[in-house]
Design a protein around this motif. Structure first.
Motif, short mmCIF file in Angstrom:
data_model
loop_
_atom_site.label_atom_id
_atom_site.label_comp_id
_atom_site.label_asym_id
_atom_site.label_seq_id
_atom_site.Cartn_x
_atom_site.Cartn_y
_atom_site.Cartn_z
N THR A 1 -18.77 -12.94 87.35
CA THR A 1 -17.51 -13.02 88.08
C THR A 1 -17.82 -13.45 89.50
O THR A 1 -19.00 -13.65 89.84
CB THR A 1 -16.78 -11.66 88.06
N VAL A 2 -16.81 -13.60 90.32
CA VAL A 2 -17.04 -13.82 91.74
C VAL A 2 -16.56 -12.58 92.49
O VAL A 2 -15.54 -11.99 92.15
CB VAL A 2 -16.35 -15.09 92.29
N ALA A 3 -17.35 -12.19 93.49
CA ALA A 3 -16.98 -11.06 94.34
C ALA A 3 -16.21 -11.57 95.56
O ALA A 3 -15.40 -10.83 96.13
CB ALA A 3 -18.23 -10.31 94.79
N HIS A 4 -16.46 -12.82 95.95
CA HIS A 4 -15.81 -13.41 97.12
C HIS A 4 -15.71 -14.92 96.89
O HIS A 4 -16.62 -15.54 96.38
CB HIS A 4 -16.64 -13.13 98.38
N GLY A 5 -14.58 -15.50 97.26
CA GLY A 5 -14.39 -16.94 97.07
C GLY A 5 -13.93 -17.25 95.66
O GLY A 5 -13.35 -16.40 94.98
N SER A 6 -14.22 -18.46 95.24
CA SER A 6 -13.86 -18.86 93.87
C SER A 6 -14.90 -19.85 93.37
O SER A 6 -15.62 -20.48 94.15
CB SER A 6 -12.46 -19.46 93.81
N ALA A 7 -14.96 -19.99 92.06
CA ALA A 7 -15.94 -20.88 91.44
C ALA A 7 -15.36 -21.49 90.19
O ALA A 7 -14.43 -20.96 89.58
CB ALA A 7 -17.22 -20.11 91.10
N PHE A 8 -15.92 -22.63 89.81
CA PHE A 8 -15.59 -23.31 88.56
C PHE A 8 -16.75 -22.99 87.62
O PHE A 8 -17.86 -23.49 87.79
CB PHE A 8 -15.48 -24.81 88.83
N GLY A 9 -16.51 -22.11 86.65
CA GLY A 9 -17.55 -21.73 85.70
C GLY A 9 -17.58 -22.68 84.52
O GLY A 9 -16.54 -23.10 84.02
N ALA A 10 -18.79 -23.00 84.06
CA ALA A 10 -18.98 -23.88 82.91
C ALA A 10 -19.97 -23.22 81.95
O ALA A 10 -21.01 -22.71 82.38
CB ALA A 10 -19.49 -25.25 83.34
N TYR A 11 -19.63 -23.24 80.66
CA TYR A 11 -20.40 -22.53 79.64
C TYR A 11 -20.57 -23.46 78.44
O TYR A 11 -19.61 -24.08 77.99
CB TYR A 11 -19.70 -21.24 79.24
N VAL A 12 -21.82 -23.55 77.93
CA VAL A 12 -22.13 -24.44 76.82
C VAL A 12 -22.89 -23.66 75.76
O VAL A 12 -23.91 -23.02 76.06
CB VAL A 12 -22.97 -25.66 77.28
N ASP A 13 -22.42 -23.72 74.52
CA ASP A 13 -23.09 -23.02 73.42
C ASP A 13 -24.28 -23.85 72.96
O ASP A 13 -24.14 -24.97 72.47
CB ASP A 13 -22.11 -22.81 72.25
N THR A 14 -25.50 -23.28 73.13
CA THR A 14 -26.73 -23.96 72.72
C THR A 14 -27.42 -23.24 71.58
O THR A 14 -28.56 -23.56 71.25
CB THR A 14 -27.70 -24.07 73.92
N ARG A 15 -26.75 -22.28 70.96
CA ARG A 15 -27.37 -21.50 69.88
C ARG A 15 -27.40 -22.35 68.61
O ARG A 15 -26.36 -22.75 68.09
CB ARG A 15 -26.58 -20.22 69.65
N ALA A 16 -28.60 -22.62 68.12
CA ALA A 16 -28.79 -23.52 66.98
C ALA A 16 -28.03 -23.06 65.74
O ALA A 16 -27.55 -23.89 64.96
CB ALA A 16 -30.27 -23.65 66.66
N ASP A 17 -27.88 -21.75 65.54
CA ASP A 17 -27.22 -21.23 64.35
C ASP A 17 -25.74 -20.92 64.57
O ASP A 17 -25.09 -20.33 63.71
CB ASP A 17 -27.94 -19.98 63.86
N SER A 18 -25.19 -21.33 65.70
CA SER A 18 -23.81 -21.00 66.03
C SER A 18 -22.83 -22.01 65.42
O SER A 18 -23.08 -23.21 65.44
CB SER A 18 -23.62 -20.98 67.55
N LYS A 19 -21.70 -21.50 64.92
CA LYS A 19 -20.67 -22.39 64.40
C LYS A 19 -19.98 -23.15 65.52
O LYS A 19 -19.26 -24.12 65.26
CB LYS A 19 -19.65 -21.59 63.58
N THR A 20 -20.20 -22.75 66.79
CA THR A 20 -19.59 -23.46 67.92
C THR A 20 -20.64 -24.18 68.76
O THR A 20 -20.41 -24.46 69.94
CB THR A 20 -18.76 -22.49 68.80
#
Length: 196
Positions: free
Chosen positions: A79-98
């Motif tokens: 999370t952010v404690a102060h300010g703001s951010a643009f979070g980016a998340y990428v699924d790299t799990r080889a066995d993941s359906k996503t």
């Protein structure tokens, strides 16, 4: 005196296991109280296999700078404690359906993202001196297994709100810029799996 209460809520995302959480906040004329973590609420939406938080980091990042994309052998609550951010998340799990799915979230105080182990986490600070908080269920140690992706990979389709100037080390570290693309990572994993 005015009083506003926003109750705890969570939502799933396009990445299996990645949760977007809105913590309980209470605001009155004096300011705001946020519940950063309440076990009884969070454990209802987080996996049973999650270990207790073992390490908590707080980074201060300048506007426009990008940190990540990193996926160490640990689950994270960010999370952010102060300010703001643009979070980016990428699924790299080889066995993941996503595998390969990308999720972006506008992070402000009170908005959290639970990042499962093996999902890369990165962010761009949108305000001066944005403070980004990480809770880890494992302590970081040298040589810890994990993956990294370059945040500059155009195939991820991440539209960083503040344009990134290639070669500007004030925005993206050399290590992050030289990390593999998702396609390179997937090919590497396929080659190493077939050679076992």
């Amino acid at each position: 005196m005015t009083l506003e209460i926003n109750e705890f809520a969570s939502e799933t995302s396009q990445i299996d296991g990645l949760q977007i959480i809105h913590v309980k906040t209470v605001t009155d004329d004096r300011g705001t109280v946020r519940e950063l973590y309440r076990a009884s609420a969070h454990t209802d939406v987080l996996p049973d296999t999650l270990n207790p938080w073992q390490q908590i980091n707080l980074t201060r990042t300048k506007r426009g700078a990008v940190r990540g994309l990193h996926g160490e052998a640990m689950a994270k609550l960010v999370t952010v404690a102060h300010g703001s951010a643009f979070g980016a998340y990428v699924d790299t799990r080889a066995d993941s359906k996503t595998l390969g799915a990308v999720v972006t979230v506008h992070l402000t105080p009170g908005v959290q993202v639970f990042v499962p182990q093996g999902v890369c986490n990165g962010f761009q600070a949108l305000d001066d001196d944005t403070e980004y908080l990480y809770c880890f269920d494992n302590e970081w140690r040298p040589g810890m297994s994990g993956v990294a992706l370059t945040p500059l990979d155009p195939e991820l389709g991440i539209e960083w709100p503040i344009p990134i100037v290639l070669g500007n080390l004030d925005q993206v570290s050399e290590k992050d810029a030289k990390a593999p693309t998702l396609k390179e990572l997937i090919e590497f994993n396929k080659e190493n799996k077939s050679s076992l």
